[in-house]
Write an enzyme that holds these catalytic residues in place. Structure first.
Site, PDB file in Angstrom:
ATOM      1  N   CYS A  72       0.804  -1.225   0.000  1.00 36.01           N
ATOM      2  CA  CYS A  72       0.000   0.000   0.000  1.00 36.01           C
ATOM      3  C   CYS A  72       0.838   1.276   0.000  1.00 36.01           C
ATOM      4  O   CYS A  72       0.318   2.368  -0.196  1.00 36.01           O
ATOM      5  CB  CYS A  72      -0.917   0.021   1.220  1.00 36.01           C
ATOM      6  SG  CYS A  72      -0.019   0.025   2.791  1.00 36.01           S
ATOM      7  N   GLU A 115      -7.132  -6.015  -0.558  1.00 42.74           N
ATOM      8  CA  GLU A 115      -7.245  -4.949   0.443  1.00 42.74           C
ATOM      9  C   GLU A 115      -6.107  -3.961   0.248  1.00 42.74           C
ATOM     10  O   GLU A 115      -4.980  -4.349  -0.098  1.00 42.74           O
ATOM     11  CB  GLU A 115      -7.175  -5.564   1.841  1.00 42.74           C
ATOM     12  CG  GLU A 115      -7.147  -4.569   2.989  1.00 42.74           C
ATOM     13  CD  GLU A 115      -5.723  -4.254   3.456  1.00 42.74           C
ATOM     14  OE1 GLU A 115      -5.566  -3.295   4.232  1.00 42.74           O
ATOM     15  OE2 GLU A 115      -4.780  -4.949   3.032  1.00 42.74           O
ATOM     16  N   ARG A 159      -8.898   3.176  11.099  1.00 38.49           N
ATOM     17  CA  ARG A 159      -8.106   2.561  10.027  1.00 38.49           C
ATOM     18  C   ARG A 159      -9.004   2.312   8.813  1.00 38.49           C
ATOM     19  O   ARG A 159      -9.701   1.299   8.712  1.00 38.49           O
ATOM     20  CB  ARG A 159      -7.502   1.246  10.517  1.00 38.49           C
ATOM     21  CG  ARG A 159      -6.484   0.611   9.565  1.00 38.49           C
ATOM     22  CD  ARG A 159      -5.899  -0.643  10.188  1.00 38.49           C
ATOM     23  NE  ARG A 159      -4.912  -1.285   9.349  1.00 38.49           N
ATOM     24  CZ  ARG A 159      -3.613  -0.987   9.326  1.00 38.49           C
ATOM     25  NH1 ARG A 159      -3.157  -0.034  10.115  1.00 38.49           N
ATOM     26  NH2 ARG A 159      -2.780  -1.623   8.533  1.00 38.49           N
ATOM     27  N   ARG A 161      -9.744   1.390   5.006  1.00 37.94           N
ATOM     28  CA  ARG A 161      -9.157   0.566   3.957  1.00 37.94           C
ATOM     29  C   ARG A 161     -10.184   0.323   2.849  1.00 37.94           C
ATOM     30  O   ARG A 161     -11.381   0.236   3.112  1.00 37.94           O
ATOM     31  CB  ARG A 161      -8.693  -0.789   4.520  1.00 37.94           C
ATOM     32  CG  ARG A 161      -7.487  -0.709   5.451  1.00 37.94           C
ATOM     33  CD  ARG A 161      -6.246  -0.284   4.692  1.00 37.94           C
ATOM     34  NE  ARG A 161      -5.046  -0.248   5.516  1.00 37.94           N
ATOM     35  CZ  ARG A 161      -4.620   0.815   6.179  1.00 37.94           C
ATOM     36  NH1 ARG A 161      -5.335   1.935   6.158  1.00 37.94           N
ATOM     37  NH2 ARG A 161      -3.496   0.779   6.866  1.00 37.94           N
TER      38      ARG A 161
END
Length: 216
Positions: A72, A115, A159, A161
């Site tokens: 990421c 993800e 968080r 995502r």
């Protein structure tokens, strides 16, 4: 299932959902520390394959579900956001989803689950995500995506995502419902341990300064 590039959190979720009806047949991770973490979480893992860019897709056994947490850093707002031009130790982290695509192009699993950070959705004004989505669509998949936040599901951490779920067109999936928030009440106090925490788990002064620079 096969599992690419992560510590095992997604695998754990799938195993809890499917129980004995699931089996992980291939795992890939190249970072030494990440491998140690993965083996601590899944000590029954026999082999962890290395750099996925150097693995021939024919050496990956047949599977029905692909779980991929491709890097990421190339899209994160905490990084330089170089996307497809990102380079780390000679590896372009921004294009590793293409390795997911080439493996799935050969093995043609029913489901691909990916993800990444929230920034992937808006990187390069949305063009990066459009390329990723069209890549899977061209392989014969119907793609769904949503941004979820862990703080809405009983975890005391903000968080966000993006989750990408792709189904083979032949399955005829026209709609996919992502989970809705279940619990946003948890705070750090809920997970604090009663015993003192070892100093080895604290951030080093160097890393703290790095985080301050990121915030700036």
């Amino acid at each position: 299932m096969i599992y690419l590039q992560e510590f095992g959190g997604i695998r754990l979720g799938f195993e809890k959902a499917f129980g004995k009806d699931s089996e992980t047949v291939f795992v890939s991770e190249w970072d030494t520390a990440a491998k140690k973490t993965y083996l601590a979480n899944f000590p029954d893992t026999k082999v962890i394959a290395g750099d996925i860019t150097k693995i021939d897709e024919n050496d990956v056994p047949p599977f029905n579900i692909c779980l991929a947490g491709f890097p990421c850093q190339a899209f994160s707002m905490a990084g330089q956001r170089k996307g497809f031009d990102d380079n780390y130790k000679g590896i372009c982290r921004g294009t590793l989803f293409l390795d997911v695509a080439r493996i799935c192009d050969l093995r043609k699993p029913e489901v691909i689950f990916c993800e990444n950070v929230k920034g992937l959705a808006i990187h390069d004004r949305g063009r990066t995500f459009k390329i990723i989505k069209s890549t899977f669509e061209n392989l014969g998949y119907t793609v769904f995506s949503a941004i979820l936040n862990s703080k809405d599901f009983g975890v005391p951490q903000n968080r966000e995502r993006i989750y990408i779920v792709a189904f083979k067109n032949k399955l005829g999936v026209k709609k996919f419902d992502f989970p809705t928030p279940t619990d946003s009440t948890k705070v750090i106090r809920n997970i604090m341990e009663e015993e003192p925490v070892s100093a080895k788990y604290y951030l080093s002064n160097t890393y703290v300064e790095t985080l301050k620079r990121h915030k700036a």
